[in-house]
Design a protein around this motif. Structure first.
Motif, short mmCIF file in Angstrom:
data_model
loop_
_atom_site.label_atom_id
_atom_site.label_comp_id
_atom_site.label_asym_id
_atom_site.label_seq_id
_atom_site.Cartn_x
_atom_site.Cartn_y
_atom_site.Cartn_z
N VAL A 177 0.86 -1.19 0.00
CA VAL A 177 0.00 0.00 0.00
C VAL A 177 0.89 1.24 0.00
CG1 VAL A 177 -1.91 -1.15 1.20
CG2 VAL A 177 -0.13 0.02 2.52
N GLY A 178 0.26 2.40 -0.26
CA GLY A 178 1.02 3.64 -0.26
C GLY A 178 2.11 3.63 -1.31
N GLU A 179 3.31 4.07 -0.92
CA GLU A 179 4.41 4.11 -1.88
C GLU A 179 4.92 2.72 -2.25
OE1 GLU A 179 7.75 6.20 -0.35
OE2 GLU A 179 7.74 5.17 1.59
N ARG A 180 4.48 1.71 -1.52
CA ARG A 180 4.83 0.33 -1.86
C ARG A 180 3.75 -0.33 -2.72
NH1 ARG A 180 8.98 -1.07 1.91
NH2 ARG A 180 9.01 0.37 3.67
N GLY A 181 2.69 0.41 -3.01
CA GLY A 181 1.55 -0.16 -3.71
C GLY A 181 1.80 -0.50 -5.16
N GLU A 182 2.79 0.17 -5.78
CA GLU A 182 3.17 -0.13 -7.15
C GLU A 182 4.47 -0.92 -7.10
OE1 GLU A 182 1.40 0.54 -9.95
OE2 GLU A 182 -0.17 1.31 -8.63
N SER A 183 4.44 -2.17 -7.54
CA SER A 183 5.61 -3.01 -7.35
C SER A 183 5.68 -4.12 -8.39
CB SER A 183 5.58 -3.64 -5.95
OG SER A 183 6.64 -4.55 -5.76
N TRP A 184 6.90 -4.49 -8.73
CA TRP A 184 7.15 -5.76 -9.40
C TRP A 184 7.54 -6.75 -8.31
CZ3 TRP A 184 6.08 -7.80 -13.97
CH2 TRP A 184 5.79 -6.94 -15.04
N TYR A 185 6.71 -7.77 -8.13
CA TYR A 185 6.83 -8.71 -7.02
C TYR A 185 7.29 -10.08 -7.54
CZ TYR A 185 5.09 -12.15 -3.60
OH TYR A 185 4.96 -13.21 -2.74
N LEU A 186 8.37 -10.58 -7.00
CA LEU A 186 8.87 -11.90 -7.37
C LEU A 186 8.11 -12.95 -6.58
CD1 LEU A 186 10.77 -13.72 -8.91
CD2 LEU A 186 12.56 -13.23 -7.21
N ALA A 187 7.07 -13.51 -7.21
CA ALA A 187 6.22 -14.46 -6.52
C ALA A 187 6.96 -15.76 -6.22
CB ALA A 187 4.96 -14.74 -7.35
N PHE A 188 7.69 -16.28 -7.21
CA PHE A 188 8.44 -17.52 -7.01
C PHE A 188 9.68 -17.51 -7.87
CE2 PHE A 188 4.08 -18.92 -5.97
CZ PHE A 188 4.31 -19.39 -4.69
N LEU A 189 10.74 -18.06 -7.32
CA LEU A 189 12.00 -18.25 -8.04
C LEU A 189 12.51 -19.65 -7.72
CD1 LEU A 189 14.49 -17.11 -9.66
CD2 LEU A 189 15.43 -16.48 -7.42
N GLY A 190 12.81 -20.42 -8.75
CA GLY A 190 13.32 -21.77 -8.52
C GLY A 190 14.37 -22.14 -9.54
N VAL A 191 15.42 -22.82 -9.08
CA VAL A 191 16.48 -23.31 -9.97
C VAL A 191 16.71 -24.78 -9.66
CG1 VAL A 191 18.90 -23.10 -10.67
CG2 VAL A 191 17.58 -21.05 -10.10
N VAL A 217 9.24 1.94 -9.96
CA VAL A 217 8.48 1.38 -8.85
C VAL A 217 9.39 0.47 -8.02
CG1 VAL A 217 6.34 1.47 -10.16
CG2 VAL A 217 7.68 -0.65 -10.15
N VAL A 218 8.91 0.07 -6.87
CA VAL A 218 9.68 -0.77 -5.98
C VAL A 218 9.58 -2.23 -6.43
CG1 VAL A 218 7.77 -1.16 -4.37
CG2 VAL A 218 10.12 -1.29 -3.54
N ALA A 219 10.64 -2.99 -6.22
CA ALA A 219 10.63 -4.44 -6.42
C ALA A 219 10.50 -5.10 -5.05
CB ALA A 219 11.90 -4.91 -7.11
N SER A 220 9.86 -6.25 -5.00
CA SER A 220 9.64 -6.91 -3.70
C SER A 220 9.67 -8.42 -3.86
CB SER A 220 8.30 -6.47 -3.11
OG SER A 220 7.23 -6.70 -4.02
N VAL A 221 9.94 -9.10 -2.75
CA VAL A 221 9.97 -10.56 -2.73
C VAL A 221 9.79 -11.03 -1.29
CG1 VAL A 221 12.49 -10.66 -2.43
CG2 VAL A 221 11.29 -12.61 -3.42
N ILE A 222 9.12 -12.15 -1.12
CA ILE A 222 9.06 -12.80 0.18
C ILE A 222 10.17 -13.84 0.20
CG2 ILE A 222 7.70 -14.21 1.77
CD1 ILE A 222 5.20 -12.96 0.61
N SER A 223 11.18 -13.61 0.98
CA SER A 223 12.37 -14.44 0.98
C SER A 223 12.15 -15.73 1.77
CB SER A 223 13.55 -13.67 1.58
OG SER A 223 14.70 -14.48 1.67
N ALA A 224 12.54 -16.84 1.17
CA ALA A 224 12.48 -18.12 1.88
C ALA A 224 13.52 -18.11 3.00
CB ALA A 224 12.74 -19.28 0.92
N LEU A 225 13.33 -18.98 3.97
CA LEU A 225 14.24 -19.06 5.11
C LEU A 225 15.68 -19.28 4.64
CD1 LEU A 225 14.54 -19.19 8.21
CD2 LEU A 225 14.17 -21.66 8.04
N GLY A 226 16.57 -18.41 5.07
CA GLY A 226 17.99 -18.54 4.73
C GLY A 226 18.38 -17.95 3.40
N LYS A 227 17.46 -17.30 2.69
CA LYS A 227 17.76 -16.78 1.36
C LYS A 227 17.94 -15.26 1.32
CE LYS A 227 17.50 -20.85 -0.46
NZ LYS A 227 18.75 -21.53 -0.93
N ASN A 228 17.87 -14.59 2.47
CA ASN A 228 18.03 -13.14 2.47
C ASN A 228 19.34 -12.69 1.84
OD1 ASN A 228 15.63 -13.25 3.90
ND2 ASN A 228 16.27 -11.78 5.46
#
Length: 267
Positions: A177-191, A217-228
């Motif tokens: 929301v707000g200034e974070r409301g416009e974003s390219w969000y990395l929903a999933f990444l797998g290799v 705009v801001v980019a965002s991702v929900i990081s998996a455990l240990g991937k920060n």
């Protein structure tokens, strides 16, 4: 985003104290990695890469798929059914990394996948007009996959946890929301584990970071455990909130899931 990423190796034979001449033994070039948009027919391969990449993840592996060792291919169904629905959502950008493989369909093997989503008004602009017949593809696919699930249940999953991600999403309503409301969000990444450590994930991640910078705009991702650490090395520069926040969040007892952000140079 580069069209290809080439890697070659050559080894020189050690110098000999007796031979008057020396020769080098050429080593075969490593297969080039090509990055492009995913095709609908590749979704089973995409699902398999995700299943392998998240096999030991504490949420997608241990929590959602506790019987994955007993039914190793069933975890593919989790990813496949969702991919076949979301592929028709035009807010998503599906990217794959492929390498030549004569045994694979089309002579290419999918070894990496990124699913980027445009959130906010910019995402709405990517959607089809209401009268466009392509709008029927996503609901039709959702109906087909609900039937598919009844015929071929995911035996590797805990039925009470299979939709825990979807159940947790409402608790994130006040994040983008707000200034974070416009974003390219990395929903999933797998290799594919056999191809990890070769920079494939970084290239797939850079696509979204570069696109977000271009769009301002801001980019965002929900990081998996240990991937920060990986995401910080890619360019994310802030941690704000966790996907496990909120009273009653079904993921509240789990670790990790930090939400990371990368702000454009011009905010």
């Amino acid at each position: 985003m580069p069209a290809t990423q080439n890697a070659a190796a050559a080894a020189a034979s050690p110098a000999s104290t007796t031979a008057t001449t020396s020769t080098s033994t050429p080593q075969p070039a490593k297969p080039a990695v090509v990055y492009r948009d995913a095709r609908y027919g590749e979704l089973p391969a995409v699902a398999h890469v995700y299943a392998l990449a998240f096999w030991d993840d504490h949420i997608f592996g241990h929590l959602i798929h506790p019987k994955r060792d007993q039914f190793p291919l069933d975890s593919d169904l989790y990813w496949l059914r969702r991919a076949r629905v979301n592929y028709w959502d035009y807010r998503y950008k599906w990217l794959v990394a492929v390498v030549p493989d004569e045994k694979a369909a089309g002579g290419e093997k999918v070894v990496g996948v990124a699913q980027w989503e445009r959130i906010g008004d910019g995402g709405k602009a990517l959607e089809c007009a209401w009268w466009d017949p392509r709008n029927l593809l996503k609901p039709a696919s959702a109906l087909a996959m609900s039937v598919h699930e009844k015929i071929w249940p995911n035996r590797a999953a805990d039925p009470d946890k299979e939709y825990v991600i979807e159940s947790a999403m409402p608790f994130l309503h006040d994040v983008w929301v707000g200034e974070r409301g416009e974003s390219w969000y990395l929903a999933f990444l797998g290799v594919d584990p056999d191809y990890q450590g070769k920079g494939i994930g970084k290239v797939l991640t850079r696509w979204g970071l570069d696109r977000a910078e271009k769009d301002g705009v801001v980019a965002s991702v929900i990081s998996a455990l240990g991937k920060n650490g990986f995401y910080y090395r890619c360019g994310f520069d802030e941690q704000h909130r966790r996907a496990t926040d909120g009273e009653g969040n079904p993921l509240g007892h789990t670790e990790g899931s930090d939400i990371l952000w990368k702000w454009p140079s011009k905010r």
